[in-house]
Design a protein around this motif. Structure first.
Motif, PDB file in Angstrom:
ATOM      1  N   GLU A 164       0.620  -0.894  -0.104  1.00 44.34           N
ATOM      2  CA  GLU A 164      -0.348   0.096   0.159  1.00 44.34           C
ATOM      3  C   GLU A 164       1.373   1.659   0.097  1.00 44.34           C
ATOM      4  O   GLU A 164       0.868   2.302  -0.774  1.00 44.34           O
ATOM      5  N   LYS A 165       1.961   1.467   0.889  1.00 45.99           N
ATOM      6  CA  LYS A 165       2.864   2.452   0.630  1.00 45.99           C
ATOM      7  C   LYS A 165       3.223   3.125  -0.242  1.00 45.99           C
ATOM      8  O   LYS A 165       3.714   4.291  -0.790  1.00 45.99           O
ATOM      9  N   TYR A 166       4.094   2.207  -1.284  1.00 47.82           N
ATOM     10  CA  TYR A 166       4.600   1.718  -2.514  1.00 47.82           C
ATOM     11  C   TYR A 166       3.483   2.087  -3.552  1.00 47.82           C
ATOM     12  O   TYR A 166       4.108   3.362  -4.364  1.00 47.82           O
ATOM     13  N   ARG A 167       1.971   1.595  -3.916  1.00 43.43           N
ATOM     14  CA  ARG A 167       1.901   2.067  -4.877  1.00 43.43           C
ATOM     15  C   ARG A 167       0.956   3.405  -4.263  1.00 43.43           C
ATOM     16  O   ARG A 167       0.404   3.522  -5.485  1.00 43.43           O
ATOM     17  N   SER A 168       0.681   3.813  -3.472  1.00 41.99           N
ATOM     18  CA  SER A 168       0.183   5.069  -2.966  1.00 41.99           C
ATOM     19  C   SER A 168       0.620   6.208  -2.759  1.00 41.99           C
ATOM     20  O   SER A 168       0.272   7.142  -2.782  1.00 41.99           O
ATOM     21  N   SER A 169       2.007   5.680  -3.136  1.00 40.40           N
ATOM     22  CA  SER A 169       3.035   7.428  -3.000  1.00 40.40           C
ATOM     23  C   SER A 169       3.892   7.067  -4.749  1.00 40.40           C
ATOM     24  O   SER A 169       2.886   6.213  -5.640  1.00 40.40           O
TER      25      SER A 169
END
Length: 200
Positions: A164-169
């Protein structure tokens, strides 16, 4: 059908030859798309990952192998698809994404080439591309050799990464690939540490 037959035959041959021990295969999701990323130390890696995974795996293979009709048909029968090495092969990228969109498992070796020393090397951007452009669970895997008859070969599957943290940034494909390799390296270090403690 061909995939299951090939998997059974290869498993019968390789499990006793390399005394393969599998750890963490319960970490591979039973359903949904999975991007399975492993270190690369031998030409045996694809079949070894294939026979130890709980899911059928699609792998990329050198495009020139598909030039002969019989071999190309055989390779596709065991879920391989062609990629042009050294190039940004858009057809291979599209086929890889389609495999994930269809809910299958795509197997990759992010380093792109075998490690001659057995140490984990740097990643190419390809694994990051598939991780960011799909909704796949990203599962790190580490193979700990040597590939030597009678020795113990370990195949360890880690828990899916928190994507999530990678795909949302605005993470780049290369940074994502580096993060995947970091997980693989950490998995290897954790296993070796735990084994050392148990041996004491």
């Amino acid at each position: 059908m061909l995939y299951k037959v090939a998997k059974t035959v290869v498993a019968i041959l390789l499990f006793p030859l390399f005394r393969i021990k599998v750890i963490g295969k319960e970490n591979i999701p039973k359903q949904g798309p999975v991007l399975l990323c492993s270190n690369h130390i031998s030409n045996f890696d694809p079949p070894v990952v294939g026979i130890t995974s709980t899911r059928d795996i699609y792998f990329m293979a050198k495009g020139e192998l598909f030039e002969k009709k019989f071999l190309g048909t055989l390779l596709r029968g065991i879920h391989a698809f062609p990629v042009k090495r050294g190039l940004a092969d858009r057809n291979a990228l599209r086929e890889g994404l389609k495999i994930l969109e269809d809910g299958h498992t795509l197997g990759l070796f992010p380093e792109g080439t075998r490690s001659k020393t057995g140490e984990i090397g740097k990643a190419l951007a390809g694994a990051g591309f598939f991780a960011l452009r799909s909704e796949a669970a990203v599962v790190p895997c580490v193979i700990i050799g040597p590939y030597k008859a009678g020795s113990r070969l370990k195949v360890i599957y880690g828990k899916p990464m928190d994507m999530e943290k990678y795909r949302s940034s605005k993470t780049s494909a290369k940074d994502m690939a580096d993060a995947i390799m970091k997980e693989i390296k950490s998995l290897k270090e954790k296993y070796i540490e735990e084994t050392t403690l148990l041996d004491k």
